[in-house]
Design a protein around this motif. Structure first.
Motif, PDB file in Angstrom:
ATOM      1  N   UNK A  94       0.838  -1.200   0.000  1.00  8.23           N
ATOM      2  CA  UNK A  94       0.000   0.000   0.000  1.00  8.23           C
ATOM      3  C   UNK A  94       0.878   1.257   0.000  1.00  8.23           C
ATOM      4  N   UNK A  95       1.907   1.279   0.848  1.00 10.95           N
ATOM      5  CA  UNK A  95       2.777   2.454   0.937  1.00 10.95           C
ATOM      6  C   UNK A  95       3.435   2.745  -0.408  1.00 10.95           C
ATOM      7  N   UNK A 102       1.189   9.518  -5.914  1.00 15.81           N
ATOM      8  CA  UNK A 102       1.465  10.915  -5.596  1.00 15.81           C
ATOM      9  C   UNK A 102       0.855  11.403  -4.292  1.00 15.81           C
ATOM     10  N   UNK A 103       0.367  10.492  -3.461  1.00 11.57           N
ATOM     11  CA  UNK A 103      -0.175  10.906  -2.170  1.00 11.57           C
ATOM     12  C   UNK A 103       0.973  11.254  -1.229  1.00 11.57           C
ATOM     13  N   UNK A 104       0.770  12.305  -0.430  1.00  6.99           N
ATOM     14  CA  UNK A 104       1.783  12.559   0.591  1.00  6.99           C
ATOM     15  C   UNK A 104       1.472  11.670   1.798  1.00  6.99           C
ATOM     16  N   UNK A 105       2.372  11.670   2.775  1.00  8.36           N
ATOM     17  CA  UNK A 105       2.227  10.761   3.913  1.00  8.36           C
ATOM     18  C   UNK A 105       0.907  10.980   4.664  1.00  8.36           C
ATOM     19  N   UNK A 106       0.524  12.230   4.853  1.00  6.75           N
ATOM     20  CA  UNK A 106      -0.722  12.533   5.576  1.00  6.75           C
ATOM     21  C   UNK A 106      -1.938  11.989   4.832  1.00  6.75           C
ATOM     22  N   UNK A 107      -1.949  12.144   3.510  1.00  3.00           N
ATOM     23  CA  UNK A 107      -3.070  11.631   2.717  1.00  3.00           C
ATOM     24  C   UNK A 107      -3.121  10.104   2.768  1.00  3.00           C
ATOM     25  N   UNK A 112      -5.822   5.201   5.020  1.00  6.99           N
ATOM     26  CA  UNK A 112      -5.755   3.963   5.805  1.00  6.99           C
ATOM     27  C   UNK A 112      -6.679   4.055   7.017  1.00  6.99           C
ATOM     28  N   UNK A 113      -6.659   5.185   7.717  1.00 14.76           N
ATOM     29  CA  UNK A 113      -7.538   5.344   8.884  1.00 14.76           C
ATOM     30  C   UNK A 113      -8.999   5.182   8.488  1.00 14.76           C
ATOM     31  N   UNK A 114      -9.400   5.788   7.367  1.00  5.94           N
ATOM     32  CA  UNK A 114     -10.783   5.665   6.901  1.00  5.94           C
ATOM     33  C   UNK A 114     -11.129   4.204   6.612  1.00  5.94           C
ATOM     34  N   UNK A 115     -10.210   3.515   5.953  1.00  8.96           N
ATOM     35  CA  UNK A 115     -10.452   2.104   5.615  1.00  8.96           C
ATOM     36  C   UNK A 115     -10.549   1.246   6.879  1.00  8.96           C
ATOM     37  N   UNK A 116      -9.688   1.514   7.857  1.00  9.15           N
ATOM     38  CA  UNK A 116      -9.730   0.747   9.110  1.00  9.15           C
ATOM     39  C   UNK A 116     -11.014   1.031   9.879  1.00  9.15           C
ATOM     40  N   UNK A 117     -11.430   2.278   9.928  1.00  8.24           N
ATOM     41  CA  UNK A 117     -12.694   2.606  10.604  1.00  8.24           C
ATOM     42  C   UNK A 117     -13.855   1.872   9.947  1.00  8.24           C
ATOM     43  N   UNK A 118     -13.865   1.845   8.626  1.00  5.34           N
ATOM     44  CA  UNK A 118     -14.947   1.149   7.911  1.00  5.34           C
ATOM     45  C   UNK A 118     -14.898  -0.350   8.173  1.00  5.34           C
ATOM     46  N   UNK A 119     -13.703  -0.935   8.148  1.00  2.00           N
ATOM     47  CA  UNK A 119     -13.564  -2.381   8.349  1.00  2.00           C
ATOM     48  C   UNK A 119     -13.916  -2.797   9.772  1.00  2.00           C
TER      49      UNK A 119
END
Length: 123
Positions: A94-95, A102-107, A112-119
């Motif tokens: 994923x990283x 072109x995503x920066x680290x914060x994005x 990932x946080x959104x995906x984990x919250x959903x899962x």
């Protein structure tokens, strides 16, 4: 091993079986090497179709939580380190993909946080 199936739950019965066995194996409630009931035996005790339990067992085996040893039965596998390795490999992939996109680290972390919250069903 104690499993409870909630018919009014939004999760299908096979997923409830899979999630509960997985959690009990990872927490150590079901120790490595613990012999699980047969598919038919567990289905009967839970009032489920054998195919439902078989589907849960297949998913657990794919996840490395359990292993089937032919006629000897189905056992809790030593999945802790294997699961951690698989998660680390997925995270690395994923990283690398996020960087190529072109995503920066914060994005990347936010995604990932959104995906984990959903899962995990958290908010």
């Amino acid at each position: 091993m104690t499993l409870k199936i909630h018919i009014d739950d939004s999760a299908p019965p096979y997923e409830q079986v899979r999630a509960q066995i997985s959690e009990q194996a990872r927490s150590g409630t079901l120790p490595v090497g613990y012999r699980l009931p047969t598919v038919r035996g567990l289905a009967e005790s839970l009032g489920l179709a054998a195919n439902t339990v078989a589907k849960a067992y297949r998913a657990l085996e794919t996840d490395g939580v359990i292993e089937t040893r032919g006629r000897n039965g189905t056992f809790v596998a030593a999945a802790g380190s294997a699961a951690a390795r698989e998660a680390a490999t997925a995270a690395q992939s994923y990283a690398e993909r996020a960087l190529r996109l072109g995503l920066d680290e914060a994005e990347a972390l936010s995604t990932v946080r959104d995906a984990l919250r959903a899962a995990y069903g958290t908010h």
